[in-house]
Design a protein around this motif. Structure first.
Motif, PDB file in Angstrom:
ATOM      1  N   MET A   1      32.090  58.192  26.717  1.00 29.57           N
ATOM      2  CA  MET A   1      32.808  57.619  27.869  1.00 29.57           C
ATOM      3  C   MET A   1      32.140  56.323  28.288  1.00 29.57           C
ATOM      4  N   SER A   2      32.958  55.304  28.540  1.00 36.23           N
ATOM      5  CA  SER A   2      32.447  54.018  29.013  1.00 36.23           C
ATOM      6  C   SER A   2      32.364  54.026  30.532  1.00 36.23           C
ATOM      7  N   ASN A   3      31.217  53.640  31.074  1.00 32.90           N
ATOM      8  CA  ASN A   3      30.999  53.643  32.522  1.00 32.90           C
ATOM      9  C   ASN A   3      30.835  52.221  33.045  1.00 32.90           C
ATOM     10  N   LYS A   4      31.353  52.012  34.247  1.00 32.82           N
ATOM     11  CA  LYS A   4      31.267  50.685  34.850  1.00 32.82           C
ATOM     12  C   LYS A   4      31.257  50.820  36.359  1.00 32.82           C
ATOM     13  N   LYS A   5      30.569  49.911  37.045  1.00 29.08           N
ATOM     14  CA  LYS A   5      30.535  49.877  38.515  1.00 29.08           C
ATOM     15  C   LYS A   5      31.063  48.530  38.974  1.00 29.08           C
ATOM     16  N   VAL A   6      32.043  48.566  39.898  1.00 32.77           N
ATOM     17  CA  VAL A   6      32.618  47.316  40.426  1.00 32.77           C
ATOM     18  C   VAL A   6      32.744  47.406  41.940  1.00 32.77           C
ATOM     19  N   ASP A   7      32.918  46.245  42.545  1.00 29.32           N
ATOM     20  CA  ASP A   7      33.162  46.215  43.991  1.00 29.32           C
ATOM     21  C   ASP A   7      34.553  46.737  44.325  1.00 29.32           C
ATOM     22  N   VAL A   8      35.557  46.276  43.551  1.00 26.15           N
ATOM     23  CA  VAL A   8      36.949  46.631  43.851  1.00 26.15           C
ATOM     24  C   VAL A   8      37.694  46.989  42.568  1.00 26.15           C
ATOM     25  N   ALA A   9      38.396  48.117  42.588  1.00 29.99           N
ATOM     26  CA  ALA A   9      39.310  48.480  41.503  1.00 29.99           C
ATOM     27  C   ALA A   9      40.737  48.285  41.995  1.00 29.99           C
ATOM     28  N   ILE A  10      41.540  47.589  41.191  1.00 28.93           N
ATOM     29  CA  ILE A  10      42.933  47.302  41.541  1.00 28.93           C
ATOM     30  C   ILE A  10      43.820  47.999  40.519  1.00 28.93           C
ATOM     31  N   VAL A  11      44.753  48.801  41.000  1.00 28.22           N
ATOM     32  CA  VAL A  11      45.662  49.523  40.114  1.00 28.22           C
ATOM     33  C   VAL A  11      47.006  48.804  40.116  1.00 28.22           C
ATOM     34  N   GLY A  12      47.341  48.220  38.981  1.00 30.02           N
ATOM     35  CA  GLY A  12      48.592  47.467  38.849  1.00 30.02           C
ATOM     36  C   GLY A  12      48.314  45.985  38.725  1.00 30.02           C
ATOM     37  N   ALA A  13      48.733  45.386  37.610  1.00 26.83           N
ATOM     38  CA  ALA A  13      48.462  43.966  37.363  1.00 26.83           C
ATOM     39  C   ALA A  13      49.730  43.138  37.418  1.00 26.83           C
ATOM     40  N   GLY A  14      50.573  43.420  38.435  1.00 27.95           N
ATOM     41  CA  GLY A  14      51.700  42.536  38.718  1.00 27.95           C
ATOM     42  C   GLY A  14      51.210  41.351  39.528  1.00 27.95           C
ATOM     43  N   LEU A  15      52.124  40.664  40.182  1.00 26.81           N
ATOM     44  CA  LEU A  15      51.745  39.464  40.936  1.00 26.81           C
ATOM     45  C   LEU A  15      50.753  39.795  42.058  1.00 26.81           C
ATOM     46  N   THR A  16      50.959  40.918  42.751  1.00 24.51           N
ATOM     47  CA  THR A  16      50.047  41.299  43.825  1.00 24.51           C
ATOM     48  C   THR A  16      48.650  41.562  43.283  1.00 24.51           C
ATOM     49  N   GLY A  17      48.557  42.384  42.239  1.00 21.18           N
ATOM     50  CA  GLY A  17      47.252  42.727  41.681  1.00 21.18           C
ATOM     51  C   GLY A  17      46.525  41.535  41.100  1.00 21.18           C
ATOM     52  N   LEU A  18      47.235  40.680  40.381  1.00 17.66           N
ATOM     53  CA  LEU A  18      46.612  39.492  39.790  1.00 17.66           C
ATOM     54  C   LEU A  18      46.097  38.542  40.869  1.00 17.66           C
ATOM     55  N   THR A  19      46.898  38.338  41.915  1.00 11.98           N
ATOM     56  CA  THR A  19      46.471  37.444  42.996  1.00 11.98           C
ATOM     57  C   THR A  19      45.233  37.995  43.694  1.00 11.98           C
ATOM     58  N   LEU A  20      45.210  39.303  43.923  1.00  8.64           N
ATOM     59  CA  LEU A  20      44.042  39.948  44.520  1.00  8.64           C
ATOM     60  C   LEU A  20      42.801  39.737  43.654  1.00  8.64           C
ATOM     61  N   ALA A  21      42.933  40.026  42.362  1.00  6.26           N
ATOM     62  CA  ALA A  21      41.797  39.889  41.456  1.00  6.26           C
ATOM     63  C   ALA A  21      41.303  38.447  41.413  1.00  6.26           C
ATOM     64  N   PHE A  22      42.221  37.511  41.388  1.00  5.49           N
ATOM     65  CA  PHE A  22      41.868  36.089  41.344  1.00  5.49           C
ATOM     66  C   PHE A  22      41.030  35.691  42.552  1.00  5.49           C
ATOM     67  N   TYR A  23      41.499  36.062  43.750  1.00 11.03           N
ATOM     68  CA  TYR A  23      40.786  35.649  44.956  1.00 11.03           C
ATOM     69  C   TYR A  23      39.498  36.446  45.181  1.00 11.03           C
TER      70      TYR A  23
END
Length: 457
Positions: A1-23
């Motif tokens: 299993m691959s493990n990773k730690k992030v500040d924010v996980a975003i579910v869904g890479a439509g326009l909302t998710g992409l804009t969130l990830a970008f900023y």
């Protein structure tokens, strides 16, 4: 299993998710962007085929929020936004089988055959009409009360078909058209409110919110590409499946697998979902069933989009944005957009691209028709209303079972459930078009504001 730690996980890479990830990445946050499809962008997808460039999904957006203005500024060099040709600014409404331009001035409004003489006089009294007292008043009732039946039939009804593929009788004004609702509640009148709003002080960014229609040079897919190219490669997890989110003592644990059957485990301080409907229940299995039921009860319009391309156009001159079809006309389509009249390089020289929409809340069973039946309907409407009976050089049919969420009376319970969930589960945010509006400018605004909130927390 691959493990990773992030500040924010975003579910869904439509326009909302992409804009969130970008900023969020722009602000120095680490992000995981989890998408079930093998591509990002959600319903936004530009296709180039046989000399035609067309949209599979929304055809245009509106410069209707500070967030969308800022996004294009921040993507300068990666994506160029374009506005329609000035000669195609007219918008048509079908009445009596003929296209009529929506009036854009007082003299044209007086002369237009779209509205009855009674309602033309009625509008003069709109500033002095009492404001409504029912917070759950439908859009249809509000418009009839303030402006008259003909405005509902030949302005608001087709507009709602074009934006929501919806029914103004079912849409609740304060949810579906909150700015219109606030004009009446805050100022007592649409007209008085619009005049006073223009005089209110604005920031430099607010002054650039023009309500102009936009696309991107080369199609809206270039906006998606611009965002994707400015987000780190390691943030993306496409073709994910069996995603499950669980709260922990601190933050959340997300487990899913990839198309290669590789197991992924992500620890995140915060989680944001950007989709709605029944799918949330499997992703967030710990949420109370009553709250999840309110989200699953979201009503969606079923829409068929038909793209038709001609190497040589021999029909009516298409110097307009497009045409919308009121319900009273009893036609089989919601409207026709003319992308090739709006933007350059969308078809061969002398040709045309049409984007035709069928179905919606008033005719949901249209989606069940065969492709041959849909093609016959569309070709008849093109012949009847645009005077072209030629065989097209391109015809593509796209069906969307859950095209557009409807901000009807069930929205009250949905928004209450979202508030309850976010209050109980700190660090979990439910975003996307299940709240805050359905347009591209709404999606970007929501993501832009949420990214600011998460950055400051």
């Amino acid at each position: 299993m691959s493990n990773k730690k992030v500040d924010v996980a975003i579910v869904g890479a439509g326009l909302t998710g992409l804009t969130l990830a970008f900023y969020l990445e722009k602000a120095g946050k680490s992000v995981a962007l989890i998408e079930k499809s093998d591509r990002v962008g959600g319903v936004i997808n530009t296709i180039e085929e046989d000399g035609f460039v067309y949209e599979q999904g929304p055809n245009t957006g509106v410069i209707g929020s500070e967030g969308i203005v800022q996004l294009f500024d921040d993507l300068k060099g990666s994506c160029e936004h374009v506005t329609p040709n000035t000669e195609s600014e007219e918008r048509w409404i079908l009445k009596g089988g003929k296209w009529v331009a929506i009036p854009n001035g007082l003299l044209k409004a007086i002369k237009t055959p779209l509205f009855s003489l009674k309602d033309k006089f009625r509008i003069l009294g709109e500033p002095w009409r009492k404001k409504g007292t029912n917070p759950d008043e439908s859009l249809a009732d509000m418009v009839k009360r303030r402006m008259g039946q003909s405005y509902l039939d030949y302005a608001v009804d087709p507009f709602v078909s074009g934006i929501y593929a919806g029914d103004p009788i079912q849409l609740i004004t304060r949810f579906a058209m909150p700015k219109l609702y606030r004009l009446e509640q805050d100022y007592g009148s649409f007209i008085k409110g619009a005049i006073k709003k223009k005089k209110e002080p604005k920031t430099a960014l607010q002054k650039r919110v023009s309500r102009e229609v936009f696309s991107a040079k080369g199609g809206l897919g270039k906006l998606i590409e611009g965002l994707e190219n400015n987000i780190s490669d390691e943030a993306f997890y496409c073709s994910s499946k069996n995603l499950s989110v669980q709260p922990q003592e601190s933050g959340y644990n997300l487990q899913f697998s990839t198309f290669e059957e590789k197991k992924i485990n992500i620890e995140a301080d915060k989680v944001i979902t950007t989709f709605g409907g029944e799918g949330l229940a499997s992703v967030l299995p710990f949420i109370e069933k009553d709250w999840m039921k309110s989200l699953a009860n979201t009503v969606y319009a079923k829409v068929v989009q038909v793209v038709v391309g001609y190497n040589k156009w021999n029909g009516r001159e298409l110097k307009a944005f497009g045409g919308l079809v009121p319900s009273k006309e009893n036609r089989d389509i919601l409207g026709i957009l003319f992308p090739s009249a709006l933007f350059k390089s969308r078809c061969p020289e002398g040709g045309a691209v049409l984007s035709i929409f069928v179905g919606g809340m008033k005719k949901p069973k249209m989606i069940e028709k065969t492709e041959e039946e849909i093609k016959a309907i569309v070709m008849k409407e093109i012949s009847d209303t645009l005077y072209c009976s030629d065989t097209p050089d391109l015809l593509r049919i796209h069906k969307y079972e859950k095209a557009i969420p409807q901000y009807d009376i069930s929205t009250k319970d949905r928004l209450a459930a979202i508030d309850n969930i976010e209050q109980k589960y700190a660090g979990l945010y439910l975003a996307g078009n299940i709240k805050d509006g359905i347009g591209m400018a709404d999606r970007v605004q929501q993501a832009w504001l949420l990214a600011k909130e998460l950055t400051n927390n």
